[in-house]
Scaffold this active site. Sequence first.
Site, short mmCIF file in Angstrom:
data_model
loop_
_atom_site.label_atom_id
_atom_site.label_comp_id
_atom_site.label_asym_id
_atom_site.label_seq_id
_atom_site.Cartn_x
_atom_site.Cartn_y
_atom_site.Cartn_z
CG PHE A 196 -0.21 0.09 2.54
CD1 PHE A 196 0.02 1.32 3.16
CD2 PHE A 196 0.25 -1.05 3.18
CE1 PHE A 196 0.69 1.40 4.37
CE2 PHE A 196 0.91 -0.99 4.40
CZ PHE A 196 1.14 0.25 4.99
CB CYS A 197 1.78 3.89 -1.64
SG CYS A 197 0.83 3.83 -3.18
CB THR A 198 -0.06 8.43 -0.15
OG1 THR A 198 1.09 8.41 0.70
CG2 THR A 198 -1.00 9.55 0.29
#
Length: 314
Positions: A196-198
């Site tokens: 996951f990331c922003t």
Amino acid sequence: MTAARRPPTMSPPPASPATPPTDLPWTVAALYQFRPVEDPAALRDTLLTLARSLDLCGTLLIAPEGINGTVAGSSESITALHDTLISLGFTRMEYKESGAPTRPFRRLKVRLKQEIVTLGVPVEPREQVGTYLTPQEWNALLAQDDVIVVDTRNRYEVKAGTFQGAVDPGLDAFREFPAWVDEHLKGAEGKKIAMFCTGGIRCEKSTSLLLQKGFRDVYHLQGGILRYLEDVPPEESRWEGECFVFDGRVTVGHGLMPGSGEMCHSCGWPLTAEEVGSPAFERGVSCPQCVDRTTDAQKAAFRDRQRMYDGLCP
């Protein structure tokens, strides 16, 4: 669930402009799309002229592989930008709006890049990416015992908050991620990997990279942390802390409401209340992380910059 090659026609559906979660005066749009751009310079000129006319602030990055950016302005201006991008062929954008109480960026930047997010090794996110998971599907996967959850963001972002049990690679830049995979995920090719990331863009490339390296069960959170915090109520959340964002809000929480974060504008680190109270903290000038890494002359220049910013954004 198994990761598979995904032809371009199976991109996530385009997001329509949504009303920000509050009546805050600034609308912030985070967007990206991997799509071939034949003439990046011409697109840059078009968007720079438009953004100036709409009085937008923030950053748009344009590269042969697509567009990426976070910009802010009035609700009407952001809608005009969104509609223009759609008319220019960016019909499959990952797109998210939120609100900000004050001007979240100091200036406007529309730049040409080799990559819209720099991994540093060739991957094909338009053709091969991991399995997209909705926030609800993400919660179900994270509840399983046989999943390695990897936060693909930089370590200063992780400091503000992350998912329960996530691995922090300790990155200073996204281009360090391929080397981290080679060192720390070697032998895990048959395991479930969830990343996951922003906003989702780094995971498009991360999952493409892992599939390219022979990993099979690779997943990522569609729309990133921002969509998760918007969709998942706090009582069902597996998120701990707040989400670092690259603008004046510093962090956001559930519902994408502005968070409690403070950022050192000298080095970019998110700060705790204790760090803000430290004698080493001077807004816009220094913090405990960087106070010993800049000269007196640099600190004087930072003070001038902060006074200018305070004048523009009271």
